[in-house]
Design a protein around this motif. Structure first.
Motif, PDB file in Angstrom:
ATOM      1  N   VAL A 410      27.264  21.189 -69.183  1.00 38.62           N
ATOM      2  CA  VAL A 410      26.292  22.079 -69.812  1.00 38.62           C
ATOM      3  C   VAL A 410      25.843  21.413 -71.104  1.00 38.62           C
ATOM      4  O   VAL A 410      26.646  21.223 -72.017  1.00 38.62           O
ATOM      5  N   ARG A 411      24.556  21.072 -71.164  1.00 39.74           N
ATOM      6  CA  ARG A 411      24.052  20.346 -72.331  1.00 39.74           C
ATOM      7  C   ARG A 411      22.950  21.130 -73.033  1.00 39.74           C
ATOM      8  O   ARG A 411      22.042  21.665 -72.384  1.00 39.74           O
ATOM      9  N   ASP A 412      23.065  21.204 -74.356  1.00 37.86           N
ATOM     10  CA  ASP A 412      22.011  21.856 -75.137  1.00 37.86           C
ATOM     11  C   ASP A 412      21.349  20.826 -76.049  1.00 37.86           C
ATOM     12  O   ASP A 412      21.738  19.656 -76.075  1.00 37.86           O
ATOM     13  N   HIS A 413      20.334  21.261 -76.796  1.00 39.30           N
ATOM     14  CA  HIS A 413      19.625  20.390 -77.743  1.00 39.30           C
ATOM     15  C   HIS A 413      19.727  20.947 -79.161  1.00 39.30           C
ATOM     16  O   HIS A 413      18.794  20.849 -79.951  1.00 39.30           O
ATOM     17  N   GLY A 414      20.902  21.519 -79.439  1.00 40.71           N
ATOM     18  CA  GLY A 414      21.138  22.083 -80.762  1.00 40.71           C
ATOM     19  C   GLY A 414      21.613  21.035 -81.761  1.00 40.71           C
ATOM     20  O   GLY A 414      21.451  19.827 -81.546  1.00 40.71           O
ATOM     21  N   PRO A 415      22.256  21.477 -82.841  1.00 42.28           N
ATOM     22  CA  PRO A 415      22.675  20.549 -83.900  1.00 42.28           C
ATOM     23  C   PRO A 415      23.880  19.700 -83.535  1.00 42.28           C
ATOM     24  O   PRO A 415      24.224  18.775 -84.276  1.00 42.28           O
ATOM     25  N   GLY A 416      24.547  19.997 -82.417  1.00 41.38           N
ATOM     26  CA  GLY A 416      25.749  19.249 -82.057  1.00 41.38           C
ATOM     27  C   GLY A 416      26.971  19.745 -82.815  1.00 41.38           C
ATOM     28  O   GLY A 416      26.916  20.744 -83.539  1.00 41.38           O
ATOM     29  N   ILE A 417      28.061  19.037 -82.663  1.00 39.27           N
ATOM     30  CA  ILE A 417      29.326  19.441 -83.280  1.00 39.27           C
ATOM     31  C   ILE A 417      29.583  18.574 -84.502  1.00 39.27           C
ATOM     32  O   ILE A 417      29.622  17.349 -84.389  1.00 39.27           O
ATOM     33  N   GLY A 458      42.499  21.200 -63.989  1.00 36.81           N
ATOM     34  CA  GLY A 458      41.335  20.471 -64.482  1.00 36.81           C
ATOM     35  C   GLY A 458      41.397  20.289 -65.979  1.00 36.81           C
ATOM     36  O   GLY A 458      42.454  20.441 -66.606  1.00 36.81           O
ATOM     37  N   ARG A 459      40.268  19.976 -66.570  1.00 35.08           N
ATOM     38  CA  ARG A 459      40.219  19.802 -68.035  1.00 35.08           C
ATOM     39  C   ARG A 459      38.825  20.149 -68.537  1.00 35.08           C
ATOM     40  O   ARG A 459      37.856  20.145 -67.779  1.00 35.08           O
ATOM     41  N   ILE A 460      38.733  20.432 -69.814  1.00 32.03           N
ATOM     42  CA  ILE A 460      37.470  20.760 -70.457  1.00 32.03           C
ATOM     43  C   ILE A 460      37.278  19.807 -71.638  1.00 32.03           C
ATOM     44  O   ILE A 460      38.214  19.555 -72.395  1.00 32.03           O
ATOM     45  N   GLU A 461      36.073  19.275 -71.768  1.00 34.58           N
ATOM     46  CA  GLU A 461      35.751  18.372 -72.866  1.00 34.58           C
ATOM     47  C   GLU A 461      34.460  18.840 -73.521  1.00 34.58           C
ATOM     48  O   GLU A 461      33.548  19.313 -72.842  1.00 34.58           O
ATOM     49  N   LEU A 462      34.394  18.676 -74.825  1.00 41.82           N
ATOM     50  CA  LEU A 462      33.212  19.074 -75.571  1.00 41.82           C
ATOM     51  C   LEU A 462      32.913  18.000 -76.605  1.00 41.82           C
ATOM     52  O   LEU A 462      33.779  17.640 -77.406  1.00 41.82           O
ATOM     53  N   GLY A 463      31.715  17.477 -76.563  1.00 34.30           N
ATOM     54  CA  GLY A 463      31.336  16.419 -77.506  1.00 34.30           C
ATOM     55  C   GLY A 463      29.839  16.431 -77.742  1.00 34.30           C
ATOM     56  O   GLY A 463      29.105  17.297 -77.244  1.00 34.30           O
ATOM     57  N   ASN A 464      29.385  15.463 -78.498  1.00 39.30           N
ATOM     58  CA  ASN A 464      27.963  15.339 -78.805  1.00 39.30           C
ATOM     59  C   ASN A 464      27.272  14.443 -77.783  1.00 39.30           C
ATOM     60  O   ASN A 464      27.817  13.414 -77.377  1.00 39.30           O
ATOM     61  N   GLY A 469      22.356  17.154 -79.698  1.00 35.60           N
ATOM     62  CA  GLY A 469      22.884  18.311 -78.997  1.00 35.60           C
ATOM     63  C   GLY A 469      24.336  18.098 -78.597  1.00 35.60           C
ATOM     64  O   GLY A 469      24.941  17.070 -78.881  1.00 35.60           O
ATOM     65  N   ALA A 470      24.881  19.092 -77.936  1.00 32.49           N
ATOM     66  CA  ALA A 470      26.268  19.044 -77.485  1.00 32.49           C
ATOM     67  C   ALA A 470      26.314  19.110 -75.965  1.00 32.49           C
ATOM     68  O   ALA A 470      25.411  19.656 -75.329  1.00 32.49           O
ATOM     69  N   VAL A 471      27.380  18.567 -75.386  1.00 26.14           N
ATOM     70  CA  VAL A 471      27.560  18.628 -73.945  1.00 26.14           C
ATOM     71  C   VAL A 471      29.009  19.007 -73.661  1.00 26.14           C
ATOM     72  O   VAL A 471      29.934  18.409 -74.196  1.00 26.14           O
ATOM     73  N   ALA A 472      29.191  20.062 -72.869  1.00 24.11           N
ATOM     74  CA  ALA A 472      30.516  20.511 -72.450  1.00 24.11           C
ATOM     75  C   ALA A 472      30.687  20.163 -70.980  1.00 24.11           C
ATOM     76  O   ALA A 472      29.788  20.414 -70.167  1.00 24.11           O
ATOM     77  N   THR A 473      31.838  19.582 -70.630  1.00 30.58           N
ATOM     78  CA  THR A 473      32.078  19.143 -69.261  1.00 30.58           C
ATOM     79  C   THR A 473      33.372  19.749 -68.752  1.00 30.58           C
ATOM     80  O   THR A 473      34.446  19.518 -69.324  1.00 30.58           O
ATOM     81  N   LEU A 474      33.259  20.537 -67.682  1.00 33.97           N
ATOM     82  CA  LEU A 474      34.417  21.121 -67.011  1.00 33.97           C
ATOM     83  C   LEU A 474      34.698  20.302 -65.757  1.00 33.97           C
ATOM     84  O   LEU A 474      33.860  20.230 -64.859  1.00 33.97           O
ATOM     85  N   THR A 475      35.858  19.675 -65.697  1.00 38.72           N
ATOM     86  CA  THR A 475      36.232  18.821 -64.567  1.00 38.72           C
ATOM     87  C   THR A 475      37.275  19.538 -63.724  1.00 38.72           C
ATOM     88  O   THR A 475      38.295  20.003 -64.252  1.00 38.72           O
ATOM     89  N   LEU A 476      37.022  19.606 -62.414  1.00 40.55           N
ATOM     90  CA  LEU A 476      37.907  20.307 -61.487  1.00 40.55           C
ATOM     91  C   LEU A 476      38.198  19.423 -60.287  1.00 40.55           C
ATOM     92  O   LEU A 476      37.330  18.650 -59.855  1.00 40.55           O
ATOM     93  N   PRO A 477      39.400  19.514 -59.707  1.00 47.43           N
ATOM     94  CA  PRO A 477      39.674  18.759 -58.479  1.00 47.43           C
ATOM     95  C   PRO A 477      38.932  19.385 -57.302  1.00 47.43           C
ATOM     96  O   PRO A 477      38.881  20.609 -57.161  1.00 47.43           O
ATOM     97  N   LEU A 478      38.358  18.529 -56.481  1.00 50.11           N
ATOM     98  CA  LEU A 478      37.652  19.009 -55.305  1.00 50.11           C
ATOM     99  C   LEU A 478      38.629  19.532 -54.267  1.00 50.11           C
ATOM    100  O   LEU A 478      39.773  19.075 -54.179  1.00 50.11           O
TER     101      LEU A 478
END
Length: 484
Positions: A410-417, A458-464, A469-478
């Motif tokens: 999920v990526r936005d175009h805000g100020p970031g972190i 799984g795991r969750i990551e949040l970065g710029n 903007g910021a991008v949050a990535t949710l990783t799950l096993p298939l």
């Protein structure tokens, strides 16, 4: 890495350092103990040989004639002795005899006849009536050639007329030392690992004796009823159960206390809205307050009360999630349709500030999990992205897969972190102000997502993002068959 994990690792490091120090002390003490034992044996042997030589002393003159054929025969003897792991087939004992001036009269090896040994401590001290011993190397610089010598006086009419020194190569008992060191290290390391394993077993089978087994059996029965049980899924579930037991052991060792932790954080978080409510209530007691002002303060009380209620509700949800060992039931969740449905539900909130929600589903994917929790996790990430997006911007949701993983971004175009917040975003009650209204949330949403990700392996990551903007990535096993 969380504070509790760091504490747990610290405890393990202290435990490991303690075991290592104990092993070091024990191992370093092995060699002196073996040397003491060997030296004690040499003391008795030297006294025996000295008594033998004294039988042939005439008028204070030492006669070593019988020693040469004796040692020639001893060195030529053939025998085979298996002493535990050491095989011995020859005599390594060596003997020399000196007169009262310290000059060698007999050497069992025949190397140093006539040499002046008066400066050697075993010779000088024994001739002086003291206990004399030394350890010297046959080859300078090679500790493997060290020989331990112990002296005994030769007396005639209570007068010391010479001395006998009995020597034994250190290497002959050095093999016992090395073997003992190796065994001690293996026993020490094995005992330490066994203690850790025992701690884990106690944590899993005594602290929570039936919970994990009951949960596993309930899950097996539920999956068997719907016909989706497989050996690989059973194995993964069992591994999850063991990992849960380990986490419980870690939490027990680090003193994890949800009640104390949450009371402290809850008190901190509700202090501000309670202060606002109390201040408004005091002002409302003024009879001369205008009606418009009274309505404004009543709305403040209602808003702050709602904020407290939201904090309580989210805390209860998060606490219930954290205390779950595993998922009660799992289904095959189609992530693509789930994302599209979440986006459809979020459209009204995004439309208020003219934010466009875009979806890029590159591949169909299914994950094994709880559909309700996965919906909550992705919805939370999307809500955050909308809150931090500027007016008239875009939020992009992407679903892509690898051979074993599904990634929901999920990526936005805000100020970031901000840099100072990057290590804190997943901490409970930590929240950044929304750019459009400068308000903060409860700070529990990302902690909630992190717990959901962990329950789904799984795991969750949040970065710029690279272009802002910021991008949050949710990783799950298939799901095992979803990528075939």
């Amino acid at each position: 890495m969380t504070r509790r994990t760091r504490i747990f690792i610290g405890i393990l490091l202290i435990y490991t350092a303690g075991i290592a120090f104990l092993l070091y002390r024990v191992v370093s003490d092995i060699d002196p103990r073996y040397r003491e034992s060997a030296e004690e044996s040499l003391v008795e042997t030297s006294q025996l040989v000295a008594s033998l030589v004294e039988q042939d002393v005439i008028a204070g003159a030492i006669n070593t004639a019988r020693l040469e054929p004796l040692f020639r025969t001893v060195y030529a003897r053939e025998f085979s002795a298996q002493i535990y792991n050491l095989h011995k087939s020859r005599v390594e004992l060596r003997v020399y005899v000196t007169d009262r001036s310290g000059r060698v009269m007999f050497d069992s090896l025949g190397r140093n006849l006539g040499a002046d040994y008066s400066q050697w401590s075993d010779v000088s001290r024994t001739l002086a009536g003291l206990y004399g011993a030394r350890t010297s190397r046959d080859v300078d610089g090679d500790p493997r050639t060290s020989v331990m010598y112990v002296g005994a006086p030769i007396r005639w009419n209570n007068e010391i007329v010479g001395m006998v020194s009995v020597g034994k190569p250190v290497q002959s008992f050095g093999q016992f030392v090395e073997d003992a060191r190796g065994r001690t290290i293996w026993v020490g390391v094995g005992s330490a690992l066994a203690l850790l394993l025992l701690t884990l077993i106690v944590s899993v089978w005594l602290v929570r004796p039936f919970g994990l087994i009951r949960d596993y059996w309930t899950w097996v029965r539920a999956q068997n009823r719907v016909g989706s049980l497989s050996l690989s899924r059973m194995a993964r579930r069992a591994v999850d159960g063991v990992r849960t037991g380990f986490n419980e052991m870690r939490d027990a060792l680090t003193g994890r206390n949800y009640v104390a932790d949450y009371v402290q954080t809850f008190t901190h978080e509700v202090k501000s809205p309670l202060s606002a409510i109390r201040g408004a209530a005091e002002l409302l007691q003024e009879p001369s307050m205008p009606h418009a002002e009274r309505e404004r303060f009543l709305k403040n009380i209602e808003r702050e009360t709602q904020r407290i209620q939201e904090i309580v509700d989210r805390m209860m949800e998060l606490t219930a999630l954290e205390t779950r060992r595993t998922l009660d039931r799992t289904d095959a969740v189609a992530l693509g349709p789930l994302i599209e449905d979440i986006v459809l539900s979020a459209q009204p909130a995004a439309a208020k500030r003219n934010i466009r929600l875009l979806v890029n589903i590159r591949d169909g994917a299914r994950a094994e999990g709880d559909p309700f929790l996965l919906r909550r996790a992705i919805s939370n990430l999307l809500d955050n992205a909308i809150d931090f997006s500027p007016r008239d911007s875009e939020v992009l949701l992407t679903l892509e897969t690898t051979s074993k993983l599904a990634r929901v971004s999920v990526r936005d175009h805000g100020p970031g972190i901000p840099e100072y917040a990057q290590e804190k975003v997943f901490q409970k009650f930590y929240s950044l102000a929304r750019p459009h209204n400068q308000k903060k949330s409860t700070g529990l949403g990302l902690a909630f997502v992190k717990e959901i990700a962990a329950l789904h392996r799984g795991r969750i990551e949040l970065g710029n993002a690279s272009r802002g903007g910021a991008v949050a990535t949710l990783t799950l096993p298939l799901l095992a068959a979803s990528h075939h």
